[in-house]
Design a protein around this motif. Structure first.
Motif, short mmCIF file in Angstrom:
data_model
loop_
_atom_site.label_atom_id
_atom_site.label_comp_id
_atom_site.label_asym_id
_atom_site.label_seq_id
_atom_site.Cartn_x
_atom_site.Cartn_y
_atom_site.Cartn_z
N GLN A 4 -1.50 -3.88 -54.24
CA GLN A 4 -1.37 -4.46 -53.51
C GLN A 4 0.21 -4.63 -53.96
N SER A 5 0.87 -4.48 -54.84
CA SER A 5 2.54 -3.91 -54.71
C SER A 5 2.87 -2.00 -54.00
N ILE A 6 1.79 -1.28 -54.50
CA ILE A 6 2.20 -0.11 -53.08
C ILE A 6 2.30 -0.79 -51.68
N ARG A 7 1.31 -1.25 -51.33
CA ARG A 7 0.98 -1.30 -50.58
C ARG A 7 2.31 -2.15 -49.45
N ALA A 8 2.49 -3.26 -50.43
CA ALA A 8 4.22 -4.03 -49.76
C ALA A 8 4.78 -3.07 -49.77
N GLN A 11 4.62 -1.28 -46.60
CA GLN A 11 4.94 -1.27 -46.09
C GLN A 11 6.36 -1.96 -44.89
N ALA A 12 6.97 -2.29 -46.58
CA ALA A 12 8.57 -2.56 -46.15
C ALA A 12 8.82 -1.16 -46.04
N LEU A 13 8.79 0.19 -46.16
CA LEU A 13 9.30 1.12 -46.12
C LEU A 13 9.21 1.33 -44.52
N ARG A 15 8.56 -0.43 -42.14
CA ARG A 15 9.80 -1.60 -41.00
C ARG A 15 10.80 -0.76 -41.78
N VAL A 16 11.09 -0.65 -42.97
CA VAL A 16 13.01 0.31 -43.03
C VAL A 16 12.73 1.58 -42.23
N ALA A 17 11.94 2.13 -41.91
CA ALA A 17 12.00 2.99 -41.01
C ALA A 17 12.06 3.13 -39.66
N ARG A 18 11.04 1.93 -38.85
CA ARG A 18 11.21 2.14 -37.49
C ARG A 18 12.91 1.42 -37.26
N GLN A 19 13.04 0.71 -38.16
CA GLN A 19 14.36 -0.47 -37.60
C GLN A 19 15.67 0.94 -37.98
N GLN A 20 15.52 2.06 -38.96
CA GLN A 20 17.26 3.22 -38.83
C GLN A 20 16.97 4.08 -37.96
N PRO A 21 15.77 4.61 -37.29
CA PRO A 21 16.22 4.41 -36.38
C PRO A 21 17.40 4.37 -35.21
N THR A 22 16.75 3.62 -35.10
CA THR A 22 17.72 2.98 -33.43
C THR A 22 18.96 2.49 -34.47
N LEU A 23 19.34 2.10 -35.03
CA LEU A 23 20.80 2.41 -35.62
C LEU A 23 21.34 3.01 -35.33
N ILE A 24 20.47 5.01 -35.67
CA ILE A 24 21.66 6.37 -36.14
C ILE A 24 21.15 6.70 -34.41
N SER A 25 20.28 6.34 -33.33
CA SER A 25 20.78 5.96 -32.38
C SER A 25 22.23 5.57 -31.75
N ARG A 26 22.25 4.54 -31.98
CA ARG A 26 22.86 3.59 -31.91
C ARG A 26 24.65 3.99 -31.66
N ARG A 27 24.36 4.43 -32.89
CA ARG A 27 25.94 5.36 -33.19
C ARG A 27 26.08 6.18 -32.82
N THR A 28 25.26 7.49 -32.47
CA THR A 28 25.22 8.57 -31.92
C THR A 28 25.97 8.44 -30.43
N PHE A 29 25.84 7.30 -29.58
CA PHE A 29 26.11 6.65 -28.51
C PHE A 29 27.06 6.80 -28.01
N ILE A 30 28.03 6.04 -29.25
CA ILE A 30 29.64 5.88 -29.43
C ILE A 30 30.54 7.34 -29.84
N ILE A 31 30.95 7.46 -28.43
CA ILE A 31 31.85 8.94 -28.79
C ILE A 31 33.25 8.39 -28.35
N PRO A 32 34.40 8.64 -28.90
CA PRO A 32 35.39 7.69 -28.63
C PRO A 32 35.90 8.72 -27.84
N THR A 33 36.49 8.57 -26.43
CA THR A 33 36.77 9.57 -26.13
C THR A 33 39.18 9.17 -25.59
#
Length: 125
Positions: A4-8, A11-13, A15-33
């Protein structure tokens, strides 16, 4: 319980993996001009170019700069009477031969195709 602890944790990993790319993609779109700084010389030049109006052309502007065209005179044509008289004078001329005397003596004829006689070489004894 270990399962059960391995499954939990799994599942937590996920969720974190799904959230992580959105943060990275948001950061790459911000380019200082870089802030565009106004170029005063270029703006003045463009303003002067826009306000320039060329002078109006007149029909008399080319006078003094261009020569007037005049048709050239046709060449004089030879007269037919002159040609006939010159032709008769040419036909009546005496033929002058080089080397002939002025008294009218017959010119000496030369045989151009005369071959020289070869002497036989002396016989050696």
């Amino acid at each position: 319980m270990l399962a059960q602890s391995i499954r939990a944790s799994r599942q937590a990993l996920v969720r974190v993996a799904r959230q992580q790319p959105t943060l990275i993609s948001r950061r790459t779109f911000i380019i200082p001009t870089a802030v565009r700084q106004a170029d005063l010389v270029q703006e003045m030049y463009l303003r002067e170019l826009k306000s320039y109006k060329p002078p109006q052309l007149k029909a008399s502007d080319s006078e003094g700069h261009v020569q007037q065209f005049s048709i050239p005179k046709p060449p004089p044509s030879p007269e037919e009477g002159d040609i006939a008289s010159e032709l008769k004078a040419y036909e009546n001329q005496k033929v002058e031969l080089e080397g002939a005397s002025a008294e009218g003596a017959a010119p000496v004829e030369e045989d151009w195709f005369e071959e020289e006689v070869e002497e036989a070489p002396p016989a050696a004894h």
